[in-house]
Design an enzyme around this catalytic site. Structure first.
Site, short mmCIF file in Angstrom:
data_model
loop_
_atom_site.label_atom_id
_atom_site.label_comp_id
_atom_site.label_asym_id
_atom_site.label_seq_id
_atom_site.Cartn_x
_atom_site.Cartn_y
_atom_site.Cartn_z
N CYS A 86 0.79 -1.29 0.04
CA CYS A 86 0.07 -0.12 0.04
C CYS A 86 0.94 1.34 0.13
O CYS A 86 1.59 1.62 -1.11
CB CYS A 86 -1.14 -0.30 1.28
SG CYS A 86 -2.42 1.17 0.97
N HIS A 195 -3.27 -5.81 1.08
CA HIS A 195 -2.53 -5.98 2.58
C HIS A 195 -2.43 -7.33 3.05
O HIS A 195 -3.29 -8.01 3.47
CB HIS A 195 -3.33 -5.00 3.69
CG HIS A 195 -2.84 -3.75 3.52
ND1 HIS A 195 -2.23 -3.21 4.13
CD2 HIS A 195 -3.86 -2.81 2.89
CE1 HIS A 195 -2.50 -1.70 3.82
NE2 HIS A 195 -3.39 -1.72 3.16
N GLU A 197 -0.69 -8.60 4.93
CA GLU A 197 -0.59 -8.90 6.38
C GLU A 197 -2.00 -8.97 7.04
O GLU A 197 -2.00 -9.39 8.47
CB GLU A 197 0.39 -7.60 7.17
CG GLU A 197 -0.12 -6.21 7.08
CD GLU A 197 -0.35 -5.53 6.08
OE1 GLU A 197 -0.75 -4.58 5.77
OE2 GLU A 197 -0.07 -6.10 4.70
#
Length: 228
Positions: A86, A195, A197
């Site tokens: 991002c 994302h 994560e």
């Protein structure tokens, strides 16, 4: 294996990145402040999402001048895995570590929701745990995720198989050629808007992002002698 999570003023996904590495993979990880000038002790560098320096001027435009970026470039030149997610992707673009630029979302609105991606290239150090063409679910959260590059650059990205992820089905932000993530020509620097994560626990909606981090660890173990 030891990871660095670079923290800029305004980063807000650093804790999620740390959790993915430390708690889900059990690997060593350390926060690194933006004024650090040496990353030699790390095997991989992670640039998390957020709003570095408030996204003033452009997303990532100020962060690229941070002291740590010289060390990030050195790590990239040494062939170490460098991942920008991002805002981290935006910083890599601004720093010239990846080609192209990021524009405002086509709908001019911030978008925060899960999206589906197609794994276009599973033969990278970031995607070896995936199958080619695998469709995965990863969340996005951005206002400037509309990737753009000129025609010649796009041709090179396609020819060199540098497009790693594309949006599957709906394109949420107008990104050129449905691009969600690309690598550099050497294959060791990945930038992506979704994302991973935030997709490491099925209880929270998806664990599809975990394979990306496992791919990095697998690559490192295959290319380094690990002693007990």
């Amino acid at each position: 294996m030891k990871f660095a999570v670079v923290v800029f003023p305004g980063s807000n996904c650093d804790v999620d990145m740390y959790h993915a590495i430390a708690d889900e993979l059990g690997e060593e990880v350390e926060y690194v402040w933006h004024d650090e000038d040496n990353l030699d002790r790390f095997d991989a560098v992670l640039l998390p999402g957020g709003f570095s320096y408030g996204d003033y001027l452009r997303s990532g435009a100020i962060a690229r001048f941070s002291k740590v970026m010289a060390a990030v470039k050195k790590a990239a030149e040494a062939g170490k895995p460098v991942l920008g997610v991002c805002n981290g992707f935006q910083i890599l673009l601004e720093a010239g570590l990846l080609p192209g630029a990021m524009r405002r979302n086509q709908g001019l609105k911030f978008i925060c929701r899960p999206v589906q991606l197609t794994v276009e290239n599973h033969e990278t150090m970031f995607t070896s745990a995936y199958e080619k063409g695998e469709v995965i679910t990863i969340p996005i959260a951005h206002g400037e995720g509309n990737y753009y590059c000129d025609e010649q650059t796009l041709e090179r990205l396609v020819e060199n198989r540098q497009i790693v992820f594309r949006y599957h089905g709906e394109n949420p932000n107008g990104s050129l050629a449905d691009i969600a993530g690309i690598v550099n020509e050497q294959g060791n620097v990945l930038g992506m808007m979704p994302h991973p994560e935030r997709a490491v626990d099925a209880l929270l909606g998806s664990a599809d992002g975990l394979k990306l981090f496992r791919s990095i660890v697998n690559y490192w173990r295959e290319t380094h002698v690990v002693t007990a």
